[in-house]
Motif scaffolding. Structure first.
Motif, PDB file in Angstrom:
ATOM      1  N   PHE A 123      12.386  21.984   2.489  1.00 58.07           N
ATOM      2  CA  PHE A 123      11.449  23.456   2.802  1.00 58.07           C
ATOM      3  C   PHE A 123      11.552  25.193   2.969  1.00 58.07           C
ATOM      4  O   PHE A 123      10.977  25.649   2.709  1.00 58.07           O
ATOM      5  N   THR A 124      13.138  24.947   3.223  1.00 58.91           N
ATOM      6  CA  THR A 124      13.921  25.807   4.285  1.00 58.91           C
ATOM      7  C   THR A 124      14.578  26.825   3.585  1.00 58.91           C
ATOM      8  O   THR A 124      15.546  26.153   2.238  1.00 58.91           O
ATOM      9  N   ASN A 125      15.132  27.449   3.843  1.00 59.81           N
ATOM     10  CA  ASN A 125      16.168  28.498   3.121  1.00 59.81           C
ATOM     11  C   ASN A 125      17.126  29.440   3.872  1.00 59.81           C
ATOM     12  O   ASN A 125      16.184  29.774   5.127  1.00 59.81           O
ATOM     13  N   PRO A 126      18.373  28.533   4.391  1.00 53.87           N
ATOM     14  CA  PRO A 126      19.430  27.289   4.019  1.00 53.87           C
ATOM     15  C   PRO A 126      18.737  26.402   4.293  1.00 53.87           C
ATOM     16  O   PRO A 126      18.333  25.874   5.000  1.00 53.87           O
ATOM     17  N   GLN A 127      19.003  25.481   3.395  1.00 50.58           N
ATOM     18  CA  GLN A 127      18.113  24.278   3.405  1.00 50.58           C
ATOM     19  C   GLN A 127      20.183  23.419   4.038  1.00 50.58           C
ATOM     20  O   GLN A 127      20.767  23.360   3.871  1.00 50.58           O
ATOM     21  N   LEU A 128      19.813  23.169   5.107  1.00 51.91           N
ATOM     22  CA  LEU A 128      20.669  22.253   6.200  1.00 51.91           C
ATOM     23  C   LEU A 128      21.039  20.613   6.053  1.00 51.91           C
ATOM     24  O   LEU A 128      19.727  20.238   5.431  1.00 51.91           O
ATOM     25  N   THR A 129      22.022  19.822   6.222  1.00 56.92           N
ATOM     26  CA  THR A 129      22.009  18.960   6.613  1.00 56.92           C
ATOM     27  C   THR A 129      23.005  18.238   6.636  1.00 56.92           C
ATOM     28  O   THR A 129      23.566  18.337   8.247  1.00 56.92           O
ATOM     29  N   ASP A 130      22.603  17.314   7.074  1.00 57.08           N
ATOM     30  CA  ASP A 130      23.975  16.295   7.485  1.00 57.08           C
ATOM     31  C   ASP A 130      24.270  14.541   7.134  1.00 57.08           C
ATOM     32  O   ASP A 130      24.026  14.519   5.557  1.00 57.08           O
ATOM     33  N   ILE A 131      25.560  15.134   6.685  1.00 53.34           N
ATOM     34  CA  ILE A 131      26.568  13.787   6.120  1.00 53.34           C
ATOM     35  C   ILE A 131      27.126  12.624   6.890  1.00 53.34           C
ATOM     36  O   ILE A 131      27.679  13.150   8.009  1.00 53.34           O
ATOM     37  N   LYS A 132      27.357  11.556   6.791  1.00 51.18           N
ATOM     38  CA  LYS A 132      27.850  10.377   6.832  1.00 51.18           C
ATOM     39  C   LYS A 132      28.741   9.579   5.715  1.00 51.18           C
ATOM     40  O   LYS A 132      28.452   9.455   4.487  1.00 51.18           O
ATOM     41  N   THR A 133      29.707   9.383   5.955  1.00 49.13           N
ATOM     42  CA  THR A 133      31.053   9.434   5.224  1.00 49.13           C
ATOM     43  C   THR A 133      30.931   8.248   5.744  1.00 49.13           C
ATOM     44  O   THR A 133      31.153   7.315   6.693  1.00 49.13           O
ATOM     45  N   ILE A 134      30.937   6.362   4.833  1.00 54.64           N
ATOM     46  CA  ILE A 134      31.556   5.882   5.061  1.00 54.64           C
ATOM     47  C   ILE A 134      32.685   5.082   3.828  1.00 54.64           C
ATOM     48  O   ILE A 134      32.497   4.864   3.119  1.00 54.64           O
ATOM     49  N   ASN A 135      33.493   3.877   5.029  1.00 47.92           N
ATOM     50  CA  ASN A 135      34.599   2.706   3.416  1.00 47.92           C
ATOM     51  C   ASN A 135      34.252   2.354   3.700  1.00 47.92           C
ATOM     52  O   ASN A 135      33.475   1.225   3.951  1.00 47.92           O
ATOM     53  N   ILE A 136      34.057   1.272   2.174  1.00 45.69           N
ATOM     54  CA  ILE A 136      33.682  -0.045   1.728  1.00 45.69           C
ATOM     55  C   ILE A 136      34.924  -0.511   1.177  1.00 45.69           C
ATOM     56  O   ILE A 136      35.417   0.197   0.123  1.00 45.69           O
ATOM     57  N   LYS A 137      35.903  -1.459   2.011  1.00 44.10           N
ATOM     58  CA  LYS A 137      36.685  -2.261   0.937  1.00 44.10           C
ATOM     59  C   LYS A 137      36.198  -3.277   0.510  1.00 44.10           C
ATOM     60  O   LYS A 137      35.100  -4.212   0.864  1.00 44.10           O
ATOM     61  N   VAL A 138      36.575  -3.659  -0.931  1.00 37.81           N
ATOM     62  CA  VAL A 138      35.524  -5.023  -1.345  1.00 37.81           C
ATOM     63  C   VAL A 138      37.217  -5.842  -1.522  1.00 37.81           C
ATOM     64  O   VAL A 138      38.728  -5.532  -1.969  1.00 37.81           O
ATOM     65  N   ILE A 139      36.867  -7.095  -1.048  1.00 35.16           N
ATOM     66  CA  ILE A 139      37.890  -7.717  -1.542  1.00 35.16           C
ATOM     67  C   ILE A 139      37.906  -9.029  -2.020  1.00 35.16           C
ATOM     68  O   ILE A 139      36.140  -9.299  -2.522  1.00 35.16           O
ATOM     69  N   GLY A 140      38.678  -9.626  -2.521  1.00 32.92           N
ATOM     70  CA  GLY A 140      39.253 -11.238  -3.583  1.00 32.92           C
ATOM     71  C   GLY A 140      38.689 -11.908  -2.831  1.00 32.92           C
ATOM     72  O   GLY A 140      38.901 -12.447  -1.655  1.00 32.92           O
ATOM     73  N   PRO A 141      37.614 -13.234  -3.360  1.00 32.31           N
ATOM     74  CA  PRO A 141      37.254 -13.655  -2.824  1.00 32.31           C
ATOM     75  C   PRO A 141      37.924 -14.917  -2.649  1.00 32.31           C
ATOM     76  O   PRO A 141      39.895 -15.187  -2.794  1.00 32.31           O
ATOM     77  N   PRO A 142      38.547 -16.432  -1.513  1.00 30.04           N
ATOM     78  CA  PRO A 142      39.599 -17.118  -1.657  1.00 30.04           C
ATOM     79  C   PRO A 142      39.905 -18.054  -2.829  1.00 30.04           C
ATOM     80  O   PRO A 142      38.646 -18.312  -3.452  1.00 30.04           O
TER      81      PRO A 142
END
Length: 850
Positions: free
Chosen positions: A328-347
């Motif tokens: 509801f404000t101008n400009p709209q302010l932002t926060d960003i969080k970045t994560i890495n997700i590793k998909v590993i094959g089952p044993p």
């Protein structure tokens, strides 16, 4: 002109055509100023192979704040062959008033993408950028943005800022990063090379800014393409505070299980918030992740959920970008969080191991995963107890496991370990793990560990120990364990052991030295040996002695007596010993003879077959032997296994040369001297008697000794009385007993370490004894010159080959004074360089004042 301009941001992406070699489909996305009459229903794209095409617009969406998104999709192009192609689009004008692009209204908008076609690297699809390239920020607040790059091929991605480009794709003159527009206030602007997050700390001036950055793709360490994004950031004044997302961490997930992460954001102003996400997992075709957009006041939470499947396994992690924005404000302010997700094959499951003869047979369950290309088998002696962490695929080196088969086919679920045909060792507990391999180098989690040992159906050797050291009356002790799992129906008693021996210098030349007639008779003393100079190799054969012709049951592996070598060094002795046995030695105890008590004392331990005995007295004899302590990893055998080396002696002596000095050279141009100084590395021998100075006038010639420095504490030498500073230097040392050290680093001085030969432009031969002679400025390293001086009519008035010149202003033709005025010269200077004599020509004028 303000209303005729439009381009704000954009990029070019592509996908490979599966049924067309060298064929690709391209998409251009631009963001423009909506009211502009300079609309672009089509764009021209240059393919980087000398051709171009017109691409029609396929979609236009108008957003608030006069922003339009234009998509030019579906255009295909077949390239002529392998190579690197730069695909580009140029449009005449950017929008008006971009603060960090001078006169932006008249600067073309240019974007480019690189495509690498290389069959050895495979086909490639460019990254997709999931966040729009139009964004807003607030004065005095940290600005954050992430492009949300996703690579469907699973390639590694990196980011770097580049200059915005204009006409012909050249960097725009005067372009600066946004933080450099107002240099009176410190601020930083950077992009994280791994996550792609752009951080501007902090914007000061309101207005529009453009930036450009590369999103590069890497495969097997080779760059295989990039996308350039040109984006626009609008900074306005506000008193708003940005929201904040809770801390998030990178994570790993086993394929076939569901990942769930709660993401929350709070706003310090209690504004209404919206939280959303972009990232590769959300756009997958099969089993994509979900993250419902959530709206709330003050605090908002949504849950990221991803039911992973095996075909999503890849070496590189997936990136998710979570974005919280106040609404509801101008400009709209932002926060960003970045994560890495590793998909590993089952044993791999249900791994089993069983001994068959002198091999071990493995089997496991096939993974239900189309991407698996094969399996990798790991082995070690003895159980480790590996429990992988959540982000620990494969089998790490610290476990002691080594790969023994790396290309077992995807359809194979069995493997026979026979030690590459030479057979496994009885008495060893062999343990195994199996992992699945994927096309891009990813590995699954490791299977459970399983262990197996060969049946004890043959004798197992346990001791080959030197009992007495002598040149002819030495003897050894040999022992073995009898077979406890032998098939007595197949091999009925009586039994006979045959004892075989060979010398260390003829390891294959076994001879029978004796035999025993009982299955329980498993020890033997071997007398009359030269244990001083040789080690001995033993092998025990077991025969069933019931028939007229005994037949062979089996044999031990070979085992050799330890042989100790003692190598002299300065105030120390280097002990090393040969070990060739089928069991594992855990450690070694070093014994040294005490001269006073005449008893051997233990002086140290080693986990390796070597030891340095230091702080000894040179030219005094020391005597040693080694005790080894080991065992087989299988149960039911003698533990510990203890054996001894022969006794050996050595005399320390100063045979260690001085270390090579670390040399530096400084040039004194006024005195035409080179000053050498050097240091010795810490811990080097301190008994230096002399330093020798080596020199060569050229870089391609061998250095020769020119002098010595007897004062070893000085470590300085001045090479003086020189005509030239040019040359290469080295220093080496000799110690008090004549050991010669290695040459130091070689340092070369070239002519440009001092001012080059140059000439003044005026002199005054008027009899006042000041500035009477024309001479050069101070110089060095000149072999000769060829100088000619002419008057204004081109007549030669003086010439010389003397580098000092020494012209007194007289005409060489009649020895009369040359009149005042300007004279002209040509001077070939033959300078001494490291590569030899080189000519340099000077031209200019000389003014005579009388």
């Amino acid at each position: 002109m303000l209303f005729g301009t439009h381009q704000r941001a954009g990029e070019i992406t592509y996908i490979a055509l599966p049924d067309q070699e060298y064929g690709y489909e391209f998409t251009i996305v631009t963001y423009t100023y909506t009211p502009s009459p300079a609309d672009r229903p089509e764009l021209e794209i240059s393919w980087g192979d000398g051709s171009s095409s017109i691409v029609p617009r396929t979609l236009k969406i108008d957003y608030p704040n006069n922003i339009s998104r234009n998509v030019y999709a579906g255009k295909t192009h077949v390239f002529p062959g392998q190579g690197i192609y730069t695909i580009s689009v140029e449009d005449p004008n950017r929008n008006y008033g971009v603060l960090n692009i001078p006169n932006s209204v008249n600067v073309p908008f240019f974007i480019q993408t690189q495509l690498v076609i290389n069959p050895f690297l495979g086909s490639n699809n460019s990254v997709e950028l999931l966040s729009p390239p139009i964004d807003n920020g607030c004065v005095n607040n940290i600005y954050l943005h992430n492009p949300g790059a996703y690579d469907q091929d699973g390639d590694s991605i990196s980011y770097q800022l580049v200059s915005c480009r204009g006409v012909f794709g050249l960097p725009i003159p005067g372009y600066v990063l946004p933080n450099k527009v107002d240099t009176t206030v410190q601020s930083t602007f950077e992009i994280d090379p791994l996550s792609g997050t752009i951080i501007w700390d902090k914007p000061i001036l309101q207005g529009e800014y453009n930036i450009a950055f590369l999103v590069e793709e890497w495969r097997y360490g080779v760059r295989i393409g990039y996308v350039t994004r040109d984006m626009q950031i609008t900074i306005v004044a506000c008193d708003n505070q940005p929201p904040e997302i809770n801390n998030l961490s990178d994570t790993c997930i086993m394929a076939g299980t569901t990942l769930s992460i709660d993401v929350s954001a709070t706003d310090p102003d209690n504004d209404q918030l919206v939280i959303r996400a972009v990232g590769g997992p959300l756009v997958l075709d099969d089993s994509p992740a979900s993250f419902p957009i959530a709206v709330g006041t003050g605090t908002v939470t949504s849950t990221f959920t991803w039911p992973t499947i095996c075909n999503q396994v890849q070496l590189q992690p997936y990136q998710m970008v979570f974005i919280a924005r106040d609404t509801f404000t101008n400009p709209q302010l932002t926060d960003i969080k970045t994560i890495n997700i590793k998909v590993i094959g089952p044993p791999p499951q249900n791994l089993s191991a069983s001994a068959v003869g002198n091999s071990i047979h493995l089997s496991w369950g096939k993974l239900d995963c189309e991407k698996v290309i094969g399996y990798e088998i790991y082995r070690r002696n003895g159980y480790f107890g590996f429990n992988p962490g959540p982000c620990e695929p494969g089998v790490p080196e610290y476990t002691g496991y080594i790969p023994i088969a790396v290309n077992v086919g995807k359809l194979d679920t069995t493997f026979i370990d026979n030690n590459n045909g030479s057979g496994l060792i009885h008495g060893v507990d062999y343990c195994y793990m199996v992992v699945a391999n994927f096309p891009d180098g990813a590995q699954s989690y490791a299977s459970e560990e399983v262990c197996a040992a060969l049946k004890k159906d043959v004798p197992i050797i346990t001791n080959t120990s030197v009992q007495k050291t002598d040149i002819q009356d030495g003897y050894t002790f040999v022992a073995w364990a009898k077979p406890t799992e032998m098939d007595t129906l197949l091999f009925p008693s009586p039994y006979k052991y045959i004892i075989n021996r060979s010398l260390d210098n003829d390891p294959g030349g076994f001879i029978v030295i004796d035999s025993t007639m009982s299955l329980n008779d498993t020890t033997y003393f071997d007398y009359g040996l030269n244990t001083t100079n040789h080690s001995y190799i033993y092998k025990i054969d077991l025969y069933c002695n019931q028939a007229e012709i005994p037949y062979w049951v089996g044999s031990t592996h070979i085992a050799q007596t330890m042989f100790l070598n003692v190598t002299p060094s300065d105030e120390s002795l280097i002990l090393s010993w040969l070990v060739n046995v089928p069991w594992n030695n855990n450690f070694y105890t070093i014994f040294r003879l005490n001269d006073e008590s005449n008893i051997f004392d233990s002086i140290g331990y080693s986990g390796e077959p070597s030891y340095k005995d230091s702080n000894l007295v040179n030219y005094h004899q020391y005597t040693y032997y080694i005790e080894s302590v080991g065992k087989y990893s299988a149960q039911g055998l003698v533990d510990p296994i203890i054996n001894f080396s022969q006794i050996a002696s050595g005399i320390p002596e100063d045979n260690v040369p001085p270390c090579p000095p670390a040399l530096t050279v400084k040039t004194n141009c006024d005195r035409i001297e080179n000053v050498l100084s050097w240091d010795n590395a810490h811990g080097c021998p301190a008994d230096v008697a002399m330093y020798y100075i080596s020199f060569s006038p050229r870089a391609d010639q061998e250095l020769v000794v020119i002098d010595s420095v007897p004062e070893v504490n000085e470590k300085i030498y001045v090479h003086k009385n020189l005509n030239s500073i040019v040359g290469c230097y080295g220093v080496f040392a000799i110690d008090s007993v004549g050991n010669i050290g290695e040459l130091s680093n070689v340092v070369c001085v070239n002519i440009d370490s001092c001012s080059l030969y140059s000439l003044p432009n005026v002199f005054t031969p008027n009899g006042d004894e000041y500035n009477e002679i024309f001479i050069p400025f101070d110089y060095t390293s000149v072999d000769k010159i060829q100088m000619k001086i002419f008057n204004r009519w081109g007549r030669l008035v003086f010439e010389t080959e003397d580098p000092d010149i020494n012209w007194d202003g007289k005409n060489k033709n009649n020895n009369s004074d040359c009149s005042a005025g300007a004279y002209f010269y040509v001077c070939d200077v033959y300078e001494i360089h490291l590569t030899g004599i080189t000519k340099r020509t000077l031209t200019g004028s000389i003014t005579i004042i009388r």
